[in-house]
Scaffold this active site. Sequence first.
Site, mmCIF file in Angstrom:
data_model
loop_
_atom_site.group_PDB
_atom_site.id
_atom_site.type_symbol
_atom_site.label_atom_id
_atom_site.label_comp_id
_atom_site.label_asym_id
_atom_site.label_seq_id
_atom_site.Cartn_x
_atom_site.Cartn_y
_atom_site.Cartn_z
ATOM 1 N N ARG A 76 69.867 63.194 95.722
ATOM 2 C CA ARG A 76 69.198 64.685 95.887
ATOM 3 C C ARG A 76 68.047 65.153 94.228
ATOM 4 O O ARG A 76 68.517 66.104 94.089
ATOM 5 C CB ARG A 76 70.280 65.730 96.164
ATOM 6 C CG ARG A 76 70.534 65.237 97.472
ATOM 7 C CD ARG A 76 71.323 66.686 98.111
ATOM 8 N NE ARG A 76 71.487 66.566 99.788
ATOM 9 C CZ ARG A 76 72.745 65.301 99.064
ATOM 10 N NH1 ARG A 76 73.711 65.523 98.566
ATOM 11 N NH2 ARG A 76 73.061 65.724 100.733
ATOM 12 N N LYS A 131 53.652 68.437 93.221
ATOM 13 C CA LYS A 131 53.170 68.029 94.228
ATOM 14 C C LYS A 131 53.777 66.914 94.506
ATOM 15 O O LYS A 131 53.345 65.679 93.211
ATOM 16 C CB LYS A 131 52.344 68.052 95.344
ATOM 17 C CG LYS A 131 51.671 69.439 95.598
ATOM 18 C CD LYS A 131 51.239 69.823 96.681
ATOM 19 C CE LYS A 131 49.679 70.077 96.020
ATOM 20 N NZ LYS A 131 48.843 69.973 96.989
ATOM 21 N N GLU A 169 37.138 66.698 89.173
ATOM 22 C CA GLU A 169 37.789 67.472 89.380
ATOM 23 C C GLU A 169 38.132 68.757 87.964
ATOM 24 O O GLU A 169 37.955 69.609 88.064
ATOM 25 C CB GLU A 169 39.664 67.243 89.219
ATOM 26 C CG GLU A 169 40.096 66.366 90.471
ATOM 27 C CD GLU A 169 40.100 67.062 91.966
ATOM 28 O OE1 GLU A 169 39.814 68.112 91.994
ATOM 29 O OE2 GLU A 169 39.817 65.840 92.792
ATOM 30 N N GLU A 177 51.856 76.976 97.292
ATOM 31 C CA GLU A 177 51.017 77.073 98.130
ATOM 32 C C GLU A 177 50.469 77.820 99.555
ATOM 33 O O GLU A 177 50.373 77.501 100.831
ATOM 34 C CB GLU A 177 51.144 75.531 98.868
ATOM 35 C CG GLU A 177 49.629 74.879 98.076
ATOM 36 C CD GLU A 177 48.899 73.688 99.258
ATOM 37 O OE1 GLU A 177 50.112 72.855 100.179
ATOM 38 O OE2 GLU A 177 48.497 72.550 98.510
ATOM 39 N N ARG A 230 46.303 78.411 95.566
ATOM 40 C CA ARG A 230 45.814 77.447 95.486
ATOM 41 C C ARG A 230 45.320 76.577 96.353
ATOM 42 O O ARG A 230 44.421 75.980 95.946
ATOM 43 C CB ARG A 230 47.635 76.514 96.164
ATOM 44 C CG ARG A 230 47.894 75.821 95.121
ATOM 45 C CD ARG A 230 49.096 75.056 95.213
ATOM 46 N NE ARG A 230 49.431 73.470 94.753
ATOM 47 C CZ ARG A 230 50.950 73.518 94.507
ATOM 48 N NH1 ARG A 230 51.582 74.471 93.391
ATOM 49 N NH2 ARG A 230 50.311 72.295 93.447
ATOM 50 N N HIS A 260 36.639 65.122 101.291
ATOM 51 C CA HIS A 260 37.355 64.892 101.887
ATOM 52 C C HIS A 260 37.414 63.307 103.171
ATOM 53 O O HIS A 260 37.052 62.619 103.610
ATOM 54 C CB HIS A 260 39.274 65.871 102.702
ATOM 55 C CG HIS A 260 39.712 66.139 101.383
ATOM 56 N ND1 HIS A 260 40.554 66.512 101.723
ATOM 57 C CD2 HIS A 260 40.305 64.868 100.287
ATOM 58 C CE1 HIS A 260 41.758 66.799 100.676
ATOM 59 N NE2 HIS A 260 41.623 65.749 99.574
#
Length: 367
Positions: free
Chosen positions: A123, A145, A187, A240, A244, A255
């Site tokens: 965990r 993320k 980016e 998010e 974001r 994409h």
Amino acid sequence: MSEILKVQIKERPYSITIEAGLLSHAVEYISPLISGSAKIMLMSTKTVEKHYRQPLQSSLEEAGYKVQFILMPSGEEKKNLENVSALYDKLIGHGIDRSDLILVLGGGVAGDVAGFTAATIYRGIPFIQMPTTLLAQVDSSVGGKVGVNHPSGKNLIGSFYQPKTVLIDPSVLKTLDMRERISGFAEVLKYGFIKDAGFLEYCLKNSNDLLHLRNMDKISEMIRRSVEIKAEIVSMDEQEGGLRMLLNFGHTIGHAIEQALGYGVCRHGEAVLLGMFSALRISMLTFGLPEDTFAAHMDTMKKIPLKCGLSDLDNEKTVQAVYRDKKIRNGQLQMVLLRNIADPVIRDDVSHEHIAQTIEWLKKQFK
Ligand SMILES: NC(=O)c1ccc[n+]([C@@H]2O[C@H](COP(=O)([O-])OP(=O)(O)OC[C@H]3O[C@@H](n4cnc5c(N)ncnc54)[C@H](O)[C@@H]3O)[C@@H](O)[C@H]2O)c1
Ligand SMILES: [Zn+2]
């Protein structure tokens, strides 16, 4: 010179350090964050470990830490649960406990996989990222993320899991090939487009020097500003919600191009650069981005030597991929556009016709 930035995540703020040459004395930044008896699970991939494992591992061992090296397979196709499961086996085999550390040295794939492993084993155990591609340094290592792909889509399995710290050594970029540098640079430009016109102009004007790593102080500064912008956006919208979404500038059509060409043909950032050309055009045609601003940015961005041609791109397939995008809400495509540089808007009323026309236009620009 080292630059230290703070990421203000509610539960636990952490710092991101950027310093050329940091790799060989990273232990100074790591030891205050872990217990003296912690074992360090150093994870990396073949190319990266060949260049950079030795100085890092030696400095940790000289400081008295027990380091266990774990080789990770590289490549997007290895970013899956099978690989995570193999890592669990290795970690448990090495008898790790909850106070041990996963230290990952590698690009975005390694960071995402190692981070997801760290988030889920027992965990959650302590995790530190040392990103080695420009994309990982300015993007994937910031924001927490982590995750892997599923056969039906990219990054479908994952979690938000913040590292103890992120350590960035820009000098490792010297072994990174040009296409990968351009991919990360896209980016960087994205941050300028959504947040900082001066930074954008600086990066575009100096793109050749920056991509050829002519001055490490300037590279560090470029990374610092990029991380700062991402960290600021992420801190305000950790899970998010809305803000974001701005980080998706250039990604809707980007994409779709990546997918329609077939993964691996274009680097992610190369596709994002093409996606930003498209978003700028739609912004100009319909949302008030001045025509001369559009033209000036087209000119400077075209100087970046993209190696990804679009002659094989199937228009219809690309348009379909746009509408399969995750960013569809209530049946409407959400797209980040610009009223002006550093003045973004999220719109859900971009017409199908504009998308289709723009993809056609883009194909003509990048044969
Ligand atoms: N978590 C996030 O928020 C987030 C954000 C953006 C992207 N990502 C993920 O990041 C991944 C892409 O990351 P990437 O572009 O770093 O790709 P990558 O990790 O596949 O690295 C690209 C290549 O560069 C090599 N490499 C890495 N560092 C090097 C160095 N210093 N010198 C020489 N070669 C080096 C790697 O071995 C690999 O072949 C994708 O899976 C994407 O989904 C995640
Ligand atoms: Zn991206």
